[in-house]
Design a protein around this motif. Structure first.
Motif, PDB file in Angstrom:
ATOM      1  N   TYR A  94     -29.820  22.140  41.527  1.00  0.00           N
ATOM      2  CA  TYR A  94     -28.796  22.850  40.752  1.00  0.00           C
ATOM      3  C   TYR A  94     -27.394  22.474  41.236  1.00  0.00           C
ATOM      4  CZ  TYR A  94     -28.396  26.544  37.220  1.00  0.00           C
ATOM      5  OH  TYR A  94     -28.192  27.234  36.054  1.00  0.00           O
ATOM      6  N   ARG A  95     -27.212  22.415  42.552  1.00  0.00           N
ATOM      7  CA  ARG A  95     -25.896  22.045  43.090  1.00  0.00           C
ATOM      8  C   ARG A  95     -25.520  20.624  42.687  1.00  0.00           C
ATOM      9  NH1 ARG A  95     -25.529  24.583  49.242  1.00  0.00           N
ATOM     10  NH2 ARG A  95     -25.737  26.780  48.613  1.00  0.00           N
ATOM     11  N   GLN A  96     -26.483  19.725  42.739  1.00  0.00           N
ATOM     12  CA  GLN A  96     -26.212  18.343  42.343  1.00  0.00           C
ATOM     13  C   GLN A  96     -25.824  18.262  40.869  1.00  0.00           C
ATOM     14  OE1 GLN A  96     -29.921  16.461  43.420  1.00  0.00           O
ATOM     15  NE2 GLN A  96     -29.264  16.031  45.519  1.00  0.00           N
ATOM     16  N   VAL A  97     -26.545  19.003  40.036  1.00  0.00           N
ATOM     17  CA  VAL A  97     -26.251  19.013  38.596  1.00  0.00           C
ATOM     18  C   VAL A  97     -24.868  19.591  38.335  1.00  0.00           C
ATOM     19  CG1 VAL A  97     -26.915  20.030  36.382  1.00  0.00           C
ATOM     20  CG2 VAL A  97     -28.668  19.113  37.902  1.00  0.00           C
ATOM     21  N   LYS A 127     -18.115  29.877  42.947  1.00  0.00           N
ATOM     22  CA  LYS A 127     -16.966  30.743  43.230  1.00  0.00           C
ATOM     23  C   LYS A 127     -16.443  30.512  44.637  1.00  0.00           C
ATOM     24  CE  LYS A 127     -15.352  35.512  43.053  1.00  0.00           C
ATOM     25  NZ  LYS A 127     -15.694  36.934  42.783  1.00  0.00           N
ATOM     26  N   LYS A 128     -17.369  30.374  45.584  1.00  0.00           N
ATOM     27  CA  LYS A 128     -16.970  30.152  46.973  1.00  0.00           C
ATOM     28  C   LYS A 128     -16.320  28.786  47.153  1.00  0.00           C
ATOM     29  CE  LYS A 128     -18.838  30.189  51.683  1.00  0.00           C
ATOM     30  NZ  LYS A 128     -20.063  30.374  52.511  1.00  0.00           N
ATOM     31  N   LYS A 129     -16.861  27.772  46.459  1.00  0.00           N
ATOM     32  CA  LYS A 129     -16.379  26.405  46.651  1.00  0.00           C
ATOM     33  C   LYS A 129     -15.134  26.097  45.833  1.00  0.00           C
ATOM     34  CE  LYS A 129     -17.917  21.595  46.537  1.00  0.00           C
ATOM     35  NZ  LYS A 129     -19.039  20.667  46.266  1.00  0.00           N
ATOM     36  N   THR A 130     -15.074  26.604  44.599  1.00  0.00           N
ATOM     37  CA  THR A 130     -13.978  26.219  43.698  1.00  0.00           C
ATOM     38  C   THR A 130     -13.190  27.405  43.145  1.00  0.00           C
ATOM     39  OG1 THR A 130     -15.435  26.249  41.774  1.00  0.00           O
ATOM     40  CG2 THR A 130     -15.293  24.185  42.987  1.00  0.00           C
TER      41      THR A 130
END
Length: 389
Positions: A94-97, A127-130
């Motif tokens: 999911y993170r890669q997608v 939300k945490k990353k971006t």
């Protein structure tokens, strides 16, 4: 205001489970009339039917873009280890997608999660990353303690992650008022606005016909929560009174249900079964029926109820979930959940007083409230409010 909206759906129709989360897809079609949206759904392919690794299936229709990602996870002898490996792979894929999607399309203005777990965990990650905000539409009946599998008996991790997702969402969109109230009372305090399920009124609409025989209809998965056995026993009570009627069940018909109807000498005389059919066929069957019967042990706001109303059918239903907000004396009857005698009595009243219901009026009111445009505009207005924050 046209913005960049990304949907992360925990449930969604796909090649392996074509009816899974179909109500979410209808929400997507409604919103796509006013916004361009992309839906991403990750689906585990346990048996390797579609892929032995990872496969992305993309499709687009006007403003609606769907990206279904299938993944296969090898099994070990340990059930716990299988779940752990699958969960780790799910999040990694999911993170890669998501990272690839953002690289190709830019950051979305807003993320819209459908069903907090598991997709909500990726909204937390974004939300945490971006710092992309997210809202949550919730359909899961597991917030009600009456459900066999619910948030309260599902273990620490599910309770904790659900609470984290909802705590970080800026808004909750439950499909019923009661669901919003229960979540606020038992899980986490969060502002909410009710957004109902949506009906494709191009299929489900009023069509007059002459009743040759009074027909009740029930269409569902026919599982424990829908209590089809209770309906069959209520039919027996009614049959004993000599009334002329028939009852059509549509869904995943089991041998146990057929055996019960056979044992009560109802099959072929009062009760008829049809296996799962297309939505178009369900609509046709509804248009040829007199009344819908639901006898669920637990519900939120079942789509089949709204579809029946759009066809002009008066409804008999157990008073659970948000159903009492929709069914009243003008369009149906409510009974206690699991009270089979009360259900039989309501069915008798429906047969005897059916002509007192204005089917065209029932259809017009329901169609106006639950069509694509009405629900799509409501969600679009919510997006605009979120953008203004």
């Amino acid at each position: 205001m046209n913005q960049h909206i990304l949907w992360l759906a925990s449930w969604y129709p796909n090649a392996l489970t074509p009816y899974d989360g179909d109500f979410i897809q209808r929400h997507a079609k409604a919103v796509s009339r006013f916004q361009e949206i992309t839906v991403i759904h990750i689906k585990k392919d346990e048996k390797g039917v579609i892929t032995k690794d990872v496969k992305v299936v993309s499709s687009s229709e006007k403003n609606l873009h769907e990206k279904i990602v299938f993944y296969h996870s090898a099994k070990t002898k340990s059930r716990f280890l299988n779940r752990l490996i699958s969960s780790v792979k799910y999040k990694k894929i999911y993170r890669q997608v998501l990272e690839k999607y953002i690289k190709e399309n830019g950051k979305p203005t807003l993320v819209h999660v459908h069903v907090a777990l598991k997709a909500g965990l990726l909204a937390l990650y974004l939300k945490k990353k971006t710092n992309i905000p997210f809202i949550v539409t919730e359909h899961w009946s597991g917030y009600f303690k009456e459900a066999k599998v619910n948030i309260y008996n599902s273990g620490f991790f599910i309770r904790n992650y659900t609470k984290r997702v909802l705590s970080n969402a800026s808004l909750l969109l439950p499909v019923t008022q009661k669901m919003g109230e229960v979540i606020n009372k038992t899980v986490v305090k969060i502002p909410f606005e009710v957004v109902p399920n949506v009906v494709d009124i191009s299929m489900f609409y009023y069509k007059p016909f002459e009743n040759k025989r009074f027909r009740f209809i029930h269409a569902s998965s026919l599982n424990y929560y829908k209590n089809p056995e209770g309906i069959i026993r209520a039919v027996k009570y009614l049959a004993n009174e000599g009334l002329n009627f028939e009852f059509l069940f549509i869904g995943w018909v089991t041998q146990d249900l057929v055996a019960l109807a056979d044992e009560l000498l109802l099959t072929g005389k009062y009760i008829f079964f049809r296996d799962t059919v297309s939505y178009e066929e369900v609509a046709v069957e509804m248009q040829q029926a007199s009344s819908l019967v639901l006898f669920s042990r637990i519900e939120s706001l079942p789509c089949v109820l709204l579809e029946a109303l759009c066809c002009g059918l008066p409804v008999i239903s157990s008073d659970v979930g948000g159903i009492s907000k929709v069914i009243n004396e003008t369009n149906g009857l409510l009974v206690e959940s699991k009270n089979e005698l009360q259900l039989a009595d309501a069915m008798k009243k429906m047969i005897l007083h059916f002509n007192s219901y204005d089917r065209l009026s029932i259809a017009k009111k329901a169609s106006a409230a639950f069509n694509y445009d009405t629900v799509g505009k409501q969600i679009n207005r919510i997006y605009d409010k979120e953008f203004e924050k």
